[in-house]
Design a protein around this motif. Structure first.
Motif, PDB file in Angstrom:
ATOM      1  N   GLY A   1       0.783  -1.221   0.000  1.00  0.00           N
ATOM      2  CA  GLY A   1       0.000   0.000   0.000  1.00  0.00           C
ATOM      3  C   GLY A   1       0.819   1.277   0.000  1.00  0.00           C
ATOM      4  N   GLU A   2       2.126   1.134  -0.102  1.00  0.00           N
ATOM      5  CA  GLU A   2       2.976   2.323  -0.067  1.00  0.00           C
ATOM      6  C   GLU A   2       2.949   3.072  -1.404  1.00  0.00           C
ATOM      7  OE1 GLU A   2       7.079   1.541   0.880  1.00  0.00           O
ATOM      8  OE2 GLU A   2       7.357   3.564   1.643  1.00  0.00           O
ATOM      9  N   TYR A   3       3.034   4.394  -1.320  1.00  0.00           N
ATOM     10  CA  TYR A   3       3.250   5.197  -2.526  1.00  0.00           C
ATOM     11  C   TYR A   3       4.735   5.524  -2.554  1.00  0.00           C
ATOM     12  CZ  TYR A   3       1.782   8.120  -6.436  1.00  0.00           C
ATOM     13  OH  TYR A   3       1.592   8.630  -7.689  1.00  0.00           O
ATOM     14  N   PHE A   4       5.469   4.793  -3.402  1.00  0.00           N
ATOM     15  CA  PHE A   4       6.923   4.882  -3.399  1.00  0.00           C
ATOM     16  C   PHE A   4       7.384   5.644  -4.638  1.00  0.00           C
ATOM     17  CE2 PHE A   4      11.269   3.441  -3.829  1.00  0.00           C
ATOM     18  CZ  PHE A   4      11.698   3.390  -2.503  1.00  0.00           C
ATOM     19  N   ILE A   5       8.241   6.636  -4.407  1.00  0.00           N
ATOM     20  CA  ILE A   5       8.726   7.453  -5.528  1.00  0.00           C
ATOM     21  C   ILE A   5      10.179   7.124  -5.809  1.00  0.00           C
ATOM     22  CG2 ILE A   5       9.236   9.799  -6.288  1.00  0.00           C
ATOM     23  CD1 ILE A   5       6.400   9.959  -5.995  1.00  0.00           C
ATOM     24  N   THR A   6      10.515   6.958  -7.095  1.00  0.00           N
ATOM     25  CA  THR A   6      11.916   6.860  -7.478  1.00  0.00           C
ATOM     26  C   THR A   6      12.256   8.135  -8.225  1.00  0.00           C
ATOM     27  OG1 THR A   6      11.739   4.486  -7.639  1.00  0.00           O
ATOM     28  CG2 THR A   6      13.643   5.492  -8.658  1.00  0.00           C
ATOM     29  N   LEU A   7      13.205   8.856  -7.655  1.00  0.00           N
ATOM     30  CA  LEU A   7      13.518  10.183  -8.152  1.00  0.00           C
ATOM     31  C   LEU A   7      14.894  10.160  -8.801  1.00  0.00           C
ATOM     32  CD1 LEU A   7      12.405  13.154  -7.833  1.00  0.00           C
ATOM     33  CD2 LEU A   7      13.909  13.320  -5.858  1.00  0.00           C
TER      34      LEU A   7
ATOM     35  N   ASN B   1      20.842   7.829  -8.971  1.00  0.00           N
ATOM     36  CA  ASN B   1      21.829   8.639  -9.675  1.00  0.00           C
ATOM     37  C   ASN B   1      22.947   7.749 -10.176  1.00  0.00           C
ATOM     38  OD1 ASN B   1      22.669  11.032 -10.716  1.00  0.00           O
ATOM     39  ND2 ASN B   1      23.685  11.748  -8.838  1.00  0.00           N
ATOM     40  N   ASP B   2      23.426   7.990 -11.383  1.00  0.00           N
ATOM     41  CA  ASP B   2      24.489   7.176 -11.971  1.00  0.00           C
ATOM     42  C   ASP B   2      24.195   5.687 -11.865  1.00  0.00           C
ATOM     43  OD1 ASP B   2      26.007   9.283 -12.793  1.00  0.00           O
ATOM     44  OD2 ASP B   2      27.137   9.417 -10.915  1.00  0.00           O
ATOM     45  N   GLY B   3      22.947   5.310 -12.050  1.00  0.00           N
ATOM     46  CA  GLY B   3      22.607   3.895 -12.054  1.00  0.00           C
ATOM     47  C   GLY B   3      22.562   3.250 -10.684  1.00  0.00           C
ATOM     48  N   GLN B   4      22.641   4.055  -9.614  1.00  0.00           N
ATOM     49  CA  GLN B   4      22.592   3.479  -8.270  1.00  0.00           C
ATOM     50  C   GLN B   4      21.582   4.233  -7.425  1.00  0.00           C
ATOM     51  OE1 GLN B   4      25.752   1.767  -6.607  1.00  0.00           O
ATOM     52  NE2 GLN B   4      27.266   2.201  -8.187  1.00  0.00           N
ATOM     53  N   ILE B   5      21.072   3.538  -6.405  1.00  0.00           N
ATOM     54  CA  ILE B   5      20.204   4.234  -5.470  1.00  0.00           C
ATOM     55  C   ILE B   5      21.086   4.858  -4.400  1.00  0.00           C
ATOM     56  CG2 ILE B   5      18.441   3.910  -3.700  1.00  0.00           C
ATOM     57  CD1 ILE B   5      17.036   2.146  -5.591  1.00  0.00           C
ATOM     58  N   VAL B   6      21.060   6.182  -4.294  1.00  0.00           N
ATOM     59  CA  VAL B   6      21.990   6.849  -3.405  1.00  0.00           C
ATOM     60  C   VAL B   6      21.350   7.240  -2.081  1.00  0.00           C
ATOM     61  CG1 VAL B   6      23.528   7.667  -5.214  1.00  0.00           C
ATOM     62  CG2 VAL B   6      21.561   9.047  -4.574  1.00  0.00           C
ATOM     63  N   GLN B   7      20.006   7.235  -2.016  1.00  0.00           N
ATOM     64  CA  GLN B   7      19.363   7.640  -0.766  1.00  0.00           C
ATOM     65  C   GLN B   7      17.912   7.162  -0.761  1.00  0.00           C
ATOM     66  OE1 GLN B   7      19.641  11.850  -0.175  1.00  0.00           O
ATOM     67  NE2 GLN B   7      19.245  11.735   2.018  1.00  0.00           N
TER      68      GLN B   7
ATOM     69  N   THR C   1      11.946   9.539   3.692  1.00  0.00           N
ATOM     70  CA  THR C   1      10.774  10.356   3.426  1.00  0.00           C
ATOM     71  C   THR C   1      11.237  11.564   2.611  1.00  0.00           C
ATOM     72  OG1 THR C   1      11.045  11.733   5.359  1.00  0.00           O
ATOM     73  CG2 THR C   1       9.758   9.718   5.649  1.00  0.00           C
ATOM     74  N   PRO C   2      10.342  12.154   1.812  1.00  0.00           N
ATOM     75  CA  PRO C   2      10.747  13.296   0.991  1.00  0.00           C
ATOM     76  C   PRO C   2      11.390  14.397   1.827  1.00  0.00           C
ATOM     77  CG  PRO C   2       8.552  12.568   0.357  1.00  0.00           C
ATOM     78  CD  PRO C   2       8.943  11.771   1.561  1.00  0.00           C
ATOM     79  N   GLU C   3      10.838  14.666   3.015  1.00  0.00           N
ATOM     80  CA  GLU C   3      11.392  15.729   3.862  1.00  0.00           C
ATOM     81  C   GLU C   3      12.812  15.411   4.309  1.00  0.00           C
ATOM     82  OE1 GLU C   3       8.178  14.915   4.121  1.00  0.00           O
ATOM     83  OE2 GLU C   3       7.115  16.834   3.881  1.00  0.00           O
ATOM     84  N   ASP C   4      13.025  14.152   4.713  1.00  0.00           N
ATOM     85  CA  ASP C   4      14.375  13.752   5.146  1.00  0.00           C
ATOM     86  C   ASP C   4      15.374  13.911   4.016  1.00  0.00           C
ATOM     87  OD1 ASP C   4      13.437  13.168   7.596  1.00  0.00           O
ATOM     88  OD2 ASP C   4      13.398  10.974   7.322  1.00  0.00           O
TER      89      ASP C   4
ATOM     90  N   PRO D   1      20.294  16.020   1.800  1.00  0.00           N
ATOM     91  CA  PRO D   1      20.523  15.411   0.477  1.00  0.00           C
ATOM     92  C   PRO D   1      21.949  14.893   0.377  1.00  0.00           C
ATOM     93  CG  PRO D   1      20.538  17.809   0.302  1.00  0.00           C
ATOM     94  CD  PRO D   1      20.213  17.488   1.728  1.00  0.00           C
ATOM     95  N   ASN D   2      22.113  13.655  -0.137  1.00  0.00           N
ATOM     96  CA  ASN D   2      23.478  13.194  -0.365  1.00  0.00           C
ATOM     97  C   ASN D   2      23.740  12.958  -1.857  1.00  0.00           C
ATOM     98  OD1 ASN D   2      22.252  10.831  -0.928  1.00  0.00           O
ATOM     99  ND2 ASN D   2      23.102   9.668   0.773  1.00  0.00           N
TER     100      ASN D   2
END
Lengths: 261, 349
Positions: free
Chosen positions: B26-32, B205-211, B214-217, B222-223
């Motif tokens: 049930g999660e709304y998951f975003i990949t940015l 980023n660059d083909g990897q998940i870097v972080q 939650t959107p606020e965190d 930001p890393n």
């Protein structure tokens, strides 16, 4: 500039249409009718239409899967293969006939193979069919390939994600969407088959068909011209042109019906 | 619910690798991620439409990484919808049910329920080529949702729309998610979408998940350069909108201050404010701008011709000033300053 282009275009259009129109109206309807009733003529025309139809049907069954693979898959030598498929269009058709004879003749590989199941090609309807098919199937393959290429591959992906098997995806999505290109390619193939002369002449001249031994219509026109002269050849030529035109226009109308929708 | 482990995908020019995600039911998951980060390919790999080199994808504990796409039960909606052009809206929506050999008498009620939920019942008989962008999007959503997928993948669903349709669709997506409680993975390059819709965000980023967080965190710490750049280009705050005296305005309560905004939205909202829309002064300004607050300068980022100055009211406002103005006003860390901005400069979503 436009004026020059328009004038040049008119010159070319005149060059194309003048002979066709002049020939078409050169014979009276009664002469045409009487010519059509000659057994030589009607059996020749039926043979030509029938053989081209069979060639197109075989072309559809074998050519559409090939066209789909060419449109969707990347593989080594694809460019080369695509070039190879168009070779029958560019070589002299009498040479194509010789090449076919070398493979489908009674004493050669495929000729022997088919001979075992009772199919012979030399001076037989089957020979007419493969001669027509050889020189005309590239039109179908090229057109079908372009048709499949124009279908967004993501439509197929969405269909798969919605539970459709690869077969269902092909028959419910890819094929209906490429159908117009395939159909117009098939019409082109059929029309090109109808008009084949060189390859048929070498492989299958007089063939047994409908209790007689007709030649295909293009050969009939040439034969009559060579043996008896222009007046005798012309009504046959007109008939062939008219029948081809009517069929071509009808089929294109069907294919492009609802184009604007 | 959906677990991705050590996924590796060959993108030709680079690799998508070390992808590890755990998405809850049930999660709304975003990949940015920025354009070209491989977001679409990641979705296609999950759906089985793009070959993977290594790793596993499992849904509800069942490994599906070797299943063909039609057996996965994962829906996908592309950015430009790709509806079947030779089928009507109704046939588009029923396509999946027919493919899955759903009994005929069950197809109609299922289609009817879905179009009711999405408010597109009036479109059923239409030809897909005559629909607007928003309508197409809803049809594509209905087509995927009617098959009750375990996960719904959304590929930049709002990017191709004009701003107005986009805001409407964004609300519709949130509404649809609340109503159907479906698990969603939504890829985008737009941080505002992530803030507005996402429970959690994974930054690619660059083909990897870097972080992941939650959107606020993610915004606060930001890393990745992508998010850091975004954090400097927008001030984003959560808030609570309530009626102001005048019509068309709303007071939004955030971090104890009340901001005047122009919006019809009420309740929990987000605010976005561009740094270049904020004026900094050392004295209170008398102006037409409705929002003015005093704070302390806590951070300064030098970008050559321009400077990003953070003023803590709280919350923290990042403001853009030219170097010349910066020097003339003698701005330094620790000094008091006023931030002033118009109600209409705030984007409420």
């Amino acid at each position: 500039m436009s004026i020059v282009f328009i004038v040049l275009s008119f010159l070319l259009l005149f060059f194309i249409f003048a002979p066709i129109i002049k020939t078409s109206v050169s014979s009276s309807p009664s002469t045409l009718w009487n010519t059509l009733l000659e057994q030589d003529v009607y059996s020749s025309i039926l043979l030509t239409i029938w053989a081209a139809l069979i060639a197109t049907a075989i072309g559809l069954v074998l050519g559409v899967p090939l066209a789909y693979l060419l449109a969707r898959r990347q593989f080594w030598g694809k460019r080369f293969l695509e070039g190879l498929i168009d070779v029958p269009i560019v070589i002299p058709h009498s040479a194509a006939g010789i090449a076919l004879l070398f493979v489908f003749g009674k004493q050669f590989f495929l000729g022997k193979l088919f001979g075992h199941v009772g199919i012979t090609f030399v001076d037989a309807v089957a020979g007419v069919v493969i001669a027509m098919m050889f020189v005309s199937v590239p039109f179908l393959i090229d057109s079908a390939r372009d048709g499949f290429k124009a279908v967004d591959v993501r439509l197929e992906k969405v269909a798969r994600s919605l539970g459709a098997s690869p077969w269902r995806t092909f028959f419910r999505v890819s094929l209906p969407l490429a159908w117009r290109s395939i159909f117009s390619g098939a019409v082109m193939m059929w029309a090109r088959g109808l008009s084949e002369f060189g390859a048929v002449l070498i492989l299958a001249y007089y063939v047994p068909f409908l209790n007689s031994h007709p030649v295909v219509a293009p050969i009939l026109v040439a034969d009559r011209f060579a043996s008896f002269g222009l007046d005798y050849a012309r009504p046959v030529a007109v008939l062939v042109i008219l029948i081809s035109l009517i069929a071509f226009i009808t089929l294109r109308t069907i294919a492009f019906r609802g184009e604007q929708a | 619910m959906i677990a991705i482990k050590d996924l590796k995908v060959d993108l030709g020019s680079f690799m998508l690798q070390n992808i590890n995600l755990d998405i809850r039911p049930g999660e709304y998951f975003i990949t940015l991620g920025p354009t070209g980060a491989g977001k679409t390919v990641l979705l296609e790999a999950i759906a089985g439409l793009y070959p993977i080199l290594e790793g596993t994808i499992s849904v509800n504990g069942k490994d599906i990484s070797r299943l063909s796409p039609e057996k996965r039960g994962i829906g996908i909606v592309y950015q430009d919808q790709v509806l079947f052009p030779h089928l009507s809206v109704k046939e588009n929506i029923a396509f999946g049910l027919k493919s899955m050999k759903c009994p005929k008498r069950e197809i109609k009620p299922k289609v009817d329920t879905m179009v009711e939920v999405l408010g597109i019942a009036h479109l059923l008989q239409r030809n897909t080529t005559t629909l607007s962008g928003g309508e197409k999007q809803k049809v594509a959503l209905a087509r995927a949702l009617v098959t009750e997928p375990a996960v719904l993948l959304l590929d930049e669903p709002l990017s191709a729309m004009d701003p107005e349709t986009r805001e409407e669709m964004q609300r519709e997506l949130a509404e649809m998610h609340r109503h159907l409680n479906v698990t969603i993975i939504h890829v985008t390059h737009d941080f505002e979408e992530a803030v507005a819709l996402g429970h959690r965000v994974a930054v690619l980023n660059d083909g990897q998940i870097v972080q992941v967080g939650t959107p606020e965190d993610v915004l606060r710490q930001p890393n990745s350069e992508f998010v850091a750049h975004f954090a400097l280009s927008r001030n984003i705050f959560p808030g609570e909108a309530s009626n102001a005296n005048n019509n068309g305005y709303a007071l939004v309560d955030t971090d104890g201050i009340k901001l005047m905004t122009v919006t019809d939205l009420r309740g929990k909202v987000h605010l976005s404010l561009r740094p270049e829309d904020i004026l900094i002064s050392r004295e209170p300004l008398r102006s037409t701008a409705r929002n003015s607050f005093e704070g302390t300068i806590t951070d300064i980022v030098d970008r050559g011709a321009v400077m990003f100055v953070t003023v803590n009211v709280p919350p923290d406002f990042v403001c853009l000033v030219t170097r010349q103005a910066f020097e003339e006003l003698d701005l330094r860390k620790g000094v008091k300053a006023w931030v002033t901005f118009k109600a209409s400069a705030i984007h409420v979503f």
